[in-house]
Design a protein around this motif. Structure first.
Motif, short mmCIF file in Angstrom:
data_model
loop_
_atom_site.label_atom_id
_atom_site.label_comp_id
_atom_site.label_asym_id
_atom_site.label_seq_id
_atom_site.Cartn_x
_atom_site.Cartn_y
_atom_site.Cartn_z
N PRO A 7 0.83 -1.20 0.00
CA PRO A 7 0.00 0.00 0.00
C PRO A 7 0.87 1.25 0.00
O PRO A 7 1.91 1.28 0.65
CB PRO A 7 -0.77 -0.09 1.32
CG PRO A 7 0.15 -0.83 2.23
CD PRO A 7 0.96 -1.76 1.35
N ILE A 8 0.45 2.24 -0.74
CA ILE A 8 1.25 3.47 -0.86
C ILE A 8 0.38 4.68 -0.58
O ILE A 8 -0.64 4.89 -1.23
CB ILE A 8 1.81 3.60 -2.31
CG1 ILE A 8 2.70 2.42 -2.66
CG2 ILE A 8 2.56 4.92 -2.47
CD1 ILE A 8 4.00 2.36 -1.93
N TYR A 9 0.79 5.47 0.38
CA TYR A 9 0.08 6.71 0.67
C TYR A 9 1.11 7.81 0.84
O TYR A 9 1.82 7.86 1.84
CB TYR A 9 -0.76 6.53 1.93
CG TYR A 9 -1.55 7.75 2.34
CD1 TYR A 9 -2.37 8.41 1.44
CD2 TYR A 9 -1.49 8.23 3.65
CE1 TYR A 9 -3.08 9.52 1.82
CE2 TYR A 9 -2.22 9.34 4.03
CZ TYR A 9 -3.01 9.98 3.12
OH TYR A 9 -3.73 11.08 3.50
N ASP A 40 -3.33 4.57 -2.19
CA ASP A 40 -4.43 4.82 -1.26
C ASP A 40 -4.73 6.32 -1.20
O ASP A 40 -4.64 6.94 -0.16
CB ASP A 40 -4.01 4.29 0.13
CG ASP A 40 -5.17 4.28 1.12
OD1 ASP A 40 -6.32 4.40 0.68
OD2 ASP A 40 -4.91 4.17 2.32
N GLY A 70 -7.39 4.05 4.09
CA GLY A 70 -6.64 3.46 5.21
C GLY A 70 -5.90 2.21 4.75
O GLY A 70 -6.34 1.54 3.82
N HIS A 71 -4.79 1.89 5.42
CA HIS A 71 -3.94 0.87 4.82
C HIS A 71 -4.49 -0.55 4.93
O HIS A 71 -4.18 -1.39 4.10
CB HIS A 71 -2.48 0.98 5.26
CG HIS A 71 -2.16 0.54 6.65
ND1 HIS A 71 -3.01 0.69 7.70
CD2 HIS A 71 -1.05 -0.03 7.15
CE1 HIS A 71 -2.43 0.23 8.78
NE2 HIS A 71 -1.23 -0.22 8.49
N ALA A 74 -6.51 -0.78 1.88
CA ALA A 74 -5.63 -0.80 0.70
C ALA A 74 -5.03 -2.20 0.52
O ALA A 74 -4.97 -2.72 -0.59
CB ALA A 74 -4.53 0.25 0.85
N ASP A 91 4.52 -3.45 4.09
CA ASP A 91 4.40 -2.00 4.17
C ASP A 91 5.31 -1.34 3.14
O ASP A 91 6.38 -1.87 2.82
CB ASP A 91 4.81 -1.49 5.56
CG ASP A 91 3.65 -1.56 6.55
OD1 ASP A 91 2.56 -2.00 6.14
OD2 ASP A 91 3.84 -1.16 7.72
N ARG A 129 7.25 4.85 20.53
CA ARG A 129 6.50 4.02 19.60
C ARG A 129 6.66 2.53 19.94
O ARG A 129 5.71 1.76 19.94
CB ARG A 129 6.95 4.33 18.18
CG ARG A 129 6.31 3.50 17.09
CD ARG A 129 4.84 3.86 16.93
NE ARG A 129 4.16 2.85 16.13
CZ ARG A 129 4.01 2.90 14.82
NH1 ARG A 129 4.46 3.93 14.16
NH2 ARG A 129 3.39 1.94 14.18
N ARG A 208 -4.73 7.55 14.00
CA ARG A 208 -4.97 6.36 13.18
C ARG A 208 -4.55 5.09 13.90
O ARG A 208 -5.19 4.05 13.77
CB ARG A 208 -4.17 6.46 11.88
CG ARG A 208 -4.82 7.33 10.82
CD ARG A 208 -3.82 7.57 9.71
NE ARG A 208 -4.32 8.50 8.73
CZ ARG A 208 -4.86 8.14 7.57
NH1 ARG A 208 -4.97 6.87 7.26
NH2 ARG A 208 -5.30 9.03 6.71
N1 UDP Z 1 -0.60 3.71 4.27
C1 UDP Z 1 -1.71 3.67 3.42
N2 UDP Z 1 -2.82 4.38 3.75
C2 UDP Z 1 -2.90 5.13 4.89
C3 UDP Z 1 -1.78 5.14 5.76
C4 UDP Z 1 -0.65 4.41 5.42
O1 UDP Z 1 -1.68 3.01 2.39
O2 UDP Z 1 -3.93 5.74 5.11
C5 UDP Z 1 0.59 2.92 3.91
C6 UDP Z 1 1.89 3.69 3.94
O3 UDP Z 1 2.15 4.34 2.70
C7 UDP Z 1 2.89 2.61 4.23
C8 UDP Z 1 2.11 1.63 5.08
O4 UDP Z 1 0.74 1.90 4.85
O5 UDP Z 1 3.28 1.96 3.05
C9 UDP Z 1 2.45 1.74 6.55
O6 UDP Z 1 2.34 3.09 6.94
P1 UDP Z 1 3.31 3.73 8.02
O7 UDP Z 1 4.72 3.38 7.73
O8 UDP Z 1 2.98 5.16 8.13
O9 UDP Z 1 2.80 2.96 9.28
P2 UDP Z 1 3.62 2.63 10.60
O10 UDP Z 1 4.95 2.10 10.19
O11 UDP Z 1 3.69 3.91 11.31
O12 UDP Z 1 2.75 1.59 11.24
#
Ligand code: UDP
Ligand code: MG
Length: 306
Positions: A7-9, A40, A70-71, A74, A91, A129, A208
């Motif tokens: 997924p890419i956002y 996304d 949202g991922h 996605a 991810d 985190r 989120r």
């Molecule tokens: N992502 C997405 N939609 C969203 C938020 C995140 O597709 O609404 C994607 C984001 O591009 C990344 C993956 O989900 O490829 C994980 O996001 P992030 O690294 O921000 O999450 P974390 O590592 O903080 O859990």
């Protein structure tokens, strides 16, 4: 064939590196593959960049969602598009190393394995985190009734039959790591060190993350409801005790009961009731969302070189 869903956002700052490393890793498996990038609802030019890549390489499939869903949605969109016999999800921020995919592929080719989960042995993330993640995992593990799923997130690979089972779970409240554990099958894990984000900002902000954690807990557990019930029963016992005391003191003609005790019990009961309503609300909201039967996402267009 292997499908890799990412997924890419708004990941423009690392997209080139991501595609390069994914393609290299997939090529080194020696198998056919497709790389499914799910956009996304990015608004930083990520989509155009991905389409540019897909024009050069027909193994890239760009799934353009109609907005940001949202991922977890996605991922679902990408998984539903995947045609491979083995389907991996990862991810898109390079915290999960694509280089692990050949190792996962070797494991899943074994007849006796249906799902390979990538398990994080260490993390290069902020202490706060890491702490929050650990707290979430311990709450989820102790309430979900799914058994331990220590430290595995989205990064995983499934074979067709496991994927079919996973996609047959059509609920709107989607926490994929939990659903993946729920389906069972033969699951094994490989270990890796979780890197820091390659570039850019984390897209999952605190709000989120809290929403995702609430989805995870409320969709797998009735413990919050049970907790309310038990606390309510304790409250009833206490107020019965208090009632007896009041009646007795009235009968014995002891001085009138004070204002402070009345006020405290009003506040106490009021706040307990509000909390319980809130917990109930979390479930009612999720029931409502399920009955609406709205799709988890809409695809605007799929871009792929013919
Ligand atoms: N992502 C997405 N939609 C969203 C938020 C995140 O597709 O609404 C994607 C984001 O591009 C990344 C993956 O989900 O490829 C994980 O996001 P992030 O690294 O921000 O999450 P974390 O590592 O903080 O859990
Ligand atoms: Mg990340």
């Amino acid at each position: 064939m292997i499908s890799l869903v990412v997924p890419i956002y708004n990941e423009i700052s690392l997209l080139d590196e991501l595609v390069k490393r994914c393609v290299d890793a997939l090529e080194s498996t020696g198998s056919d593959f497709e790389l499914i990038l799910v956009d996304d609802g990015s608004y930083d030019g990520s989509l155009d960049r991905m389409i540019e890549w897909s024009v050069k390489d027909s193994r890239l499939v760009i799934v353009e969602l109609s907005r940001n869903f949202g991922h977890q949605a996605a991922y679902t969109a990408g998984l539903e598009q995947a045609k491979g016999d083995y389907v991996a999800m990862m991810d898109g921020d390079l915290q999960d190393p694509p280089e692990l995919i050949p190792e996962m592929f070797l494991k899943i080719k074994d007849d006796n394995v249906d799902v390979v989960n990538a398990q994080r042995t260490s993390r290069k993330e902020s202490l706060k985190r890491q702490w929050v993640t650990r707290l979430f995992h311990s709450i989820f593990n102790s309430t979900s009734g799914l058994g331990k799923m220590e430290n595995s997130g989205n990064f995983s690979m499934l074979n067709r039959s496991a994927l079919k089972a996973l996609l047959s779970l059509e609920e709107r409240t989607r926490y994929l790591p939990g659903l993946r554990s729920f389906i069972g099958f033969k699951q094994v894990s490989v270990e890796y060190d979780r890197d820091a984000r390659f570039a850019g900002e984390a897209k999952m902000n605190v709000r989120r993350l809290i929403r995702l954690a609430a989805d995870a807990v409320f969709s797998f557990s009735k413990i919050p409801l049970k907790f309310c019930l038990y606390l309510g029963i304790i409250g009833i016992c206490i107020s019965m005790g208090a009632g007896i005391y009041i009646l007795l003191s009235k009968a014995l003609g002891i001085a009138p009961l004070g204002w402070s005790s009345t006020m405290t019990s009003i506040f106490f009961l009021g706040s307990i009731q509000l909390t319980f309503l809130g917990v109930l609300g979390e479930y009612v909201f999720r029931i409502y969302r399920e009955t609406q039967q709205r799709p988890n996402y809409f695809i605007r267009k799929v871009h792929q070189k013919q």
